[in-house]
Scaffold this active site. Sequence first.
Site, mmCIF file in Angstrom:
data_model
loop_
_atom_site.group_PDB
_atom_site.id
_atom_site.type_symbol
_atom_site.label_atom_id
_atom_site.label_comp_id
_atom_site.label_asym_id
_atom_site.label_seq_id
_atom_site.Cartn_x
_atom_site.Cartn_y
_atom_site.Cartn_z
ATOM 1 N N ASN A 14 -10.994 -2.469 -5.247
ATOM 2 C CA ASN A 14 -10.220 -1.585 -6.131
ATOM 3 C C ASN A 14 -10.874 -1.391 -7.506
ATOM 4 O OD1 ASN A 14 -7.001 -2.778 -4.850
ATOM 5 N ND2 ASN A 14 -8.171 -0.965 -4.240
ATOM 6 N N ASP A 22 0.830 -1.207 0.000
ATOM 7 C CA ASP A 22 0.000 0.000 0.000
ATOM 8 C C ASP A 22 0.867 1.261 0.000
ATOM 9 O OD1 ASP A 22 -2.348 1.416 -0.027
ATOM 10 O OD2 ASP A 22 -2.775 1.171 2.104
HETATM 11 C C1 IPE Z 1 -5.377 -2.706 -0.162
HETATM 12 O O1 IPE Z 1 -5.049 -1.384 -0.350
HETATM 13 C C2 IPE Z 1 -5.389 -3.426 -1.474
HETATM 14 C C3 IPE Z 1 -4.090 -3.589 -2.113
HETATM 15 C C4 IPE Z 1 -2.943 -3.247 -1.623
HETATM 16 C C5 IPE Z 1 -4.132 -4.218 -3.411
HETATM 17 P P1 IPE Z 1 -6.174 -0.263 -0.464
HETATM 18 O O2 IPE Z 1 -5.456 1.025 -0.644
HETATM 19 O O3 IPE Z 1 -7.148 -0.617 -1.508
HETATM 20 O O4 IPE Z 1 -6.877 -0.348 0.948
HETATM 21 P P2 IPE Z 1 -7.774 0.700 1.733
HETATM 22 O O5 IPE Z 1 -8.861 1.137 0.798
HETATM 23 O O6 IPE Z 1 -6.899 1.844 2.121
HETATM 24 O O7 IPE Z 1 -8.277 -0.041 2.933
HETATM 25 C C1 IPE Z 2 -1.575 0.301 -3.395
HETATM 26 O O1 IPE Z 2 -1.368 1.669 -3.415
HETATM 27 C C2 IPE Z 2 -1.870 -0.265 -4.762
HETATM 28 C C3 IPE Z 2 -3.254 -0.730 -4.940
HETATM 29 C C4 IPE Z 2 -4.190 -0.687 -4.042
HETATM 30 C C5 IPE Z 2 -3.601 -1.272 -6.234
HETATM 31 P P1 IPE Z 2 -2.571 2.702 -3.387
HETATM 32 O O2 IPE Z 2 -2.938 3.019 -4.794
HETATM 33 O O3 IPE Z 2 -3.671 2.214 -2.538
HETATM 34 O O4 IPE Z 2 -1.877 3.944 -2.724
HETATM 35 P P2 IPE Z 2 -2.505 4.980 -1.686
HETATM 36 O O5 IPE Z 2 -3.085 4.164 -0.551
HETATM 37 O O6 IPE Z 2 -3.546 5.751 -2.413
HETATM 38 O O7 IPE Z 2 -1.355 5.812 -1.238
HETATM 39 MG MG MG Z 3 -4.091 2.395 -0.574
#
Ligand code: IPE
Ligand code: IPE
Ligand code: MG
Length: 263
Positions: A84, A36
Site C-alpha cells: 500500500n 477491503d
Molecule cells: C489488502 O487490500 C490490504 C489491506 C486491506 C490493508 P488491498 O486492496 O491492498 O489488496 P489488493 O491490492 O486488492 O490485493
Molecule cells: C482497503 O480499501 C483499505 C486499504 C487497503 C488501506 P481499498 O482502499 O483497498 O479499497 P478498494 O479495494 O480500492 O475498493
Molecule cells: Mg483494495
Amino acid sequence: MPRGFGMAAIPQIREQSPLKKIDLRKLPRHIAIIMDGNGRWAQKHTLGRISGHRKGADAVRATVRTCRELGIGYLTLYAFSVENWQRPAAEVEALMGLLKEFLAKEIDELDEKGIRLMTIGNLQALKAPLRRQLKQAVERTAHNEAMVLNVALSYGGRDEIVEAAKKILRDGLAGRISPDEITRENFAGYLYTARIPDPDLLIRTSGEYRISNFLLWQTAYTEFYFTDVLWPDFQREDLLRAIAAYQARERRFGLTSDQLQKD
Ligand code: IPE
Ligand code: IPE
Ligand code: MG
C-alpha cells in the site's frame, strides 16, 4: 491471556442478534480481517477514496466493540500493507492521518474496555510521531487482558518470514541455535505474531478472493470467509454471519471426519 467477557453480557447478545445461530461456547479465538473495499464504497457514493477510508474507520470501531462484547480473544485487522506504500502519496498521507485520529479518539475506550493494542509489521517505515503514538498506546494497554486488538500496519507476510529467517540466522551465528533445533514452533516465535495464536477465522470483504500477502504462515489452517460487502458497510450482523458460517464448518486439520467424531 485474554479472558472472555463476563457471562452477564451473553444473553443480551443473543436477544439482539438477528442470527440466533451463534454458539457462544464455540467462538473463534482469533478473528483476522482483510478490510477491503473502501475505495469502491467511495466510488459507489460518488465520493473521494479518502471518504471511503473515513467511513471504514467507523466499521473498525463497530467491529472492535462487537468482538469485545462477544468475548473474542484476538482480533487482527489488516490496516495497511507494505504494498500500500505504492499508492498515491496523498492517499497514504490521509490513511496515516486517519489512523492517528482513530488512535487519539479511541484509546481511552479501548483501555477502559480492557483491550490490549498490539501491532505487526514494519513500524520503522512509519513517521516518528505516529510511531510514538502507537508505542504509547501499546504500552498503556499492555496489562489489559479482555481482548487483543492487533493492527497489521506496513505489514507484509513475506517480509515477516524473511525477517524471521534473518533473526534465526543471527541467533545461529551467535551460537544460540543450530539448524537441527529449528522447529515449526520455535520458527513461529520469530514471527511478528510470536505471542499470538493462529487465526481461526479470516474474513475478507469486498468480493476479492485472495490473501494479499496477509499472515501467510499463520493461516495454514485458518477458515476463510469471503463476503461481497464493502468494508465501510460491514456491520455487526455481517460479523455474526461470518461467525455462524465458521461454526457450521468442520475443521479437520488433515484428519478424517470419523477420526474427529471419536474425540
Ligand atoms: C489488502 O487490500 C490490504 C489491506 C486491506 C490493508 P488491498 O486492496 O491492498 O489488496 P489488493 O491490492 O486488492 O490485493
Ligand atoms: C482497503 O480499501 C483499505 C486499504 C487497503 C488501506 P481499498 O482502499 O483497498 O479499497 P478498494 O479495494 O480500492 O475498493
Ligand atoms: Mg483494495
